[in-house]
Enzyme design. Structure first.
Site, mmCIF file in Angstrom:
data_model
loop_
_atom_site.group_PDB
_atom_site.id
_atom_site.type_symbol
_atom_site.label_atom_id
_atom_site.label_comp_id
_atom_site.label_asym_id
_atom_site.label_seq_id
_atom_site.Cartn_x
_atom_site.Cartn_y
_atom_site.Cartn_z
ATOM 1 N N HIS A 205 0.810 -1.235 0.000
ATOM 2 C CA HIS A 205 0.000 0.000 0.000
ATOM 3 C C HIS A 205 0.837 1.277 0.000
ATOM 4 O O HIS A 205 0.288 2.370 -0.134
ATOM 5 C CB HIS A 205 -0.995 -0.001 1.171
ATOM 6 C CG HIS A 205 -0.403 0.206 2.523
ATOM 7 N ND1 HIS A 205 -0.491 1.403 3.186
ATOM 8 C CD2 HIS A 205 0.267 -0.623 3.354
ATOM 9 C CE1 HIS A 205 0.084 1.295 4.372
ATOM 10 N NE2 HIS A 205 0.561 0.068 4.499
ATOM 11 N N CYS A 328 6.875 14.487 17.350
ATOM 12 C CA CYS A 328 7.080 14.169 18.762
ATOM 13 C C CYS A 328 6.341 12.870 19.036
ATOM 14 O O CYS A 328 5.334 12.604 18.426
ATOM 15 C CB CYS A 328 6.466 15.225 19.657
ATOM 16 S SG CYS A 328 7.034 16.855 19.262
HETATM 17 C C1 LIG Z 1 9.112 2.624 7.590
HETATM 18 C C2 LIG Z 1 7.850 1.861 7.839
HETATM 19 N N1 LIG Z 1 7.920 0.595 8.272
HETATM 20 C C3 LIG Z 1 6.820 -0.141 8.500
HETATM 21 C C4 LIG Z 1 5.574 0.387 8.305
HETATM 22 C C5 LIG Z 1 4.389 -0.476 8.571
HETATM 23 O O1 LIG Z 1 3.756 -0.813 7.385
HETATM 24 P P1 LIG Z 1 2.362 -1.612 7.406
HETATM 25 O O2 LIG Z 1 1.342 -0.646 7.892
HETATM 26 O O3 LIG Z 1 2.138 -2.025 6.020
HETATM 27 O O4 LIG Z 1 2.522 -2.736 8.333
HETATM 28 C C6 LIG Z 1 5.440 1.707 7.872
HETATM 29 C C7 LIG Z 1 4.111 2.325 7.701
HETATM 30 O O5 LIG Z 1 3.937 3.514 7.917
HETATM 31 C C8 LIG Z 1 6.606 2.460 7.620
HETATM 32 O O6 LIG Z 1 6.552 3.717 7.178
#
Ligand SMILES: Cc1ncc(COP(=O)(O)O)c(C=O)c1O
Length: 388
Positions: A205, A328
């Site tokens: 997504h 924050c």
């Molecule tokens: C750097 C990072 N890692 C992991 C995630 C988690 O992704 P998901 O919501 O598809 O589990 C996000 C979502 O914002 C993210 O930006």
């Protein structure tokens, strides 16, 4: 009112082409791919095409594994907890090295392992807002370190970390290396043959695919137990009936993301820079992180004297979606570690907003946003002056 979406680091619109490609897998080809009848059998070639697109997208070898799961949160949990079961419980190694600026799904998985006795080292970022190889070198040791987990690009600032150097350092010392590449796919080149990562995670997504489907890349020969036990799906690496429509959509979204990589780094970058220049022309504004070090779509800006939440609210009233970029930690109001490392005052740290563009962002939307930000910041500043 026209709505403008500038929160693409949170999630993205599903590309209409991806949506069309997924459609038949809801209402016509809805069989379980593990079934022995034609409803199941007919889906498998499409799944193969989708998987091939994912392998090609990150340049994985056929002998590597790409495990389809529900999201990057699942992938990151699988790696961190899997290393605990496979490595930490079976060897003398008891340390995980990560950073202070990872996504909560990495930080909180590590915090959970701390309750089981694992030592976790949370590396700070440097004055540029990135993790450099020198600090990593100081904190890893082949006899102690079970895993290093460092994101490819940061979701709040867009800063891209020197993953090639960090992963190579770990490879030289024989230490497993994981990268959360959620914010990197479709924005920078991700090549697992060039960059020696052992595990890499991403989520559809974030690059115009559907929600609820993601991937975990595991290099050939690397072994960790599944997070979910059950059937033999994904070669026993992840149980549960695969989200076939999601996989088809993710594969196609990956192919389109790679096709648009150049566009992202020219046209999306141009629009981002235009917006950023306009923001910087307002007085008392700070944009976090050097432009050249960031993904082409992201701006994290702090406007002195304007609460981030108030600005987001005001922009939202004008139909423009932005986010605080978690400047924050919301419960503690502790300033973000990147802000601290970059010596940004706590007053300014409370004023950050994140604007993240995509290949669907138009010039007109950027122009309208520039006008709205100018008016809103002026309005909010005049209110806060009156209240002094
Ligand atoms: C750097 C990072 N890692 C992991 C995630 C988690 O992704 P998901 O919501 O598809 O589990 C996000 C979502 O914002 C993210 O930006």
């Amino acid at each position: 009112m026209e709505r403008i979406y500038l929160d693409n680091n949170a999630t993205t619109i599903v590309d209409p082409k991806v949506k069309d490609a997924m459609e038949p897998f809801f209402s016509q080809m809805y069989g379980n791919p593990n079934s022995l009848h034609n409803f199941g059998i007919e889906i498998r070639p499409y799944m193969r095409i989708a998987l091939d697109r994912l392998y090609a997208g990150i340049n994985a070898k056929e002998s590597d594994d790409i495990v389809i799961n529900s999201c990057a949160t699942e992938g990151n949990n699988t790696v961190i907890k899997g290393v605990y079961y496979e490595v930490i419980r079976n060897t003398g190694k008891n340390e995980i090295v990560t950073t202070q600026v990872e996504h909560p799904c990495v930080i909180n998985s590590c915090k959970f392992l701390e309750t089981l006795g694992v030592k976790v080292i949370y590396l700070p970022v440097n004055s540029e807002g990135i993790v450099d190889a020198d600090i990593l070198r100081e904190h890893i040791h082949p006899d102690r370190t079970a895993l290093v987990s460092i994101m490819w690009a940061n979701n709040e600032t867009g800063l891209v970390f020197p993953i090639h150097e960090l992963a190579t350092l770990c490879r030289e010392k024989g230490i497993l290396f994981h990268t959360d590449a959620v914010q990197a796919i479709g924005k920078v080149e991700v090549d697992v043959q060039d960059v020696p990562v052992d595990f890499l995670t991403f989520s559809a997504h974030k690059f115009h695919g559907p929600k609820g489907v993601g991937s975990l890349f595991m290099r050939e020969g690397v072994n960790i137990p599944p997070l979910l036990h059950g059937g033999e799906q994904m070669g026993g690496r992840r149980a549960g009936t695969v989200n076939t429509a999601g996989l088809i959509g993710m594969g196609y979204a990956m192919e389109l993301a790679i096709q648009h990589l150049k566009y992202e780094n020219t046209e999306v970058r141009r629009l981002r820079d235009k917006l950023e220049d306009a923001i910087l022309s307002i007085r008392d504004v700070l944009v976090i992180g050097r432009r050249e070090l960031r993904t082409p779509n992201t701006i994290l800006a702090a406007f002195k004297g304007v609460e981030g939440e108030a600005l987001i609210w005001d922009l939202n009233q004008r139909g423009i979606a932005t986010s605080t970029g978690s400047a924050c930690a919301s419960e503690s109001l502790e300033p973000n570690p990147t802000f601290v490392a970059m010596h940004i005052s706590s007053e300014l740290a409370h004023t950050g907003i994140r604007l993240s563009l995509s290949r669907f962002t138009t010039e007109e939307e950027v122009d309208l946003t520039i006008l709205a930000i100018r008016n809103t910041v002026e309005r909010l500043r005049s209110i806060s002056m009156k209240n002094r």
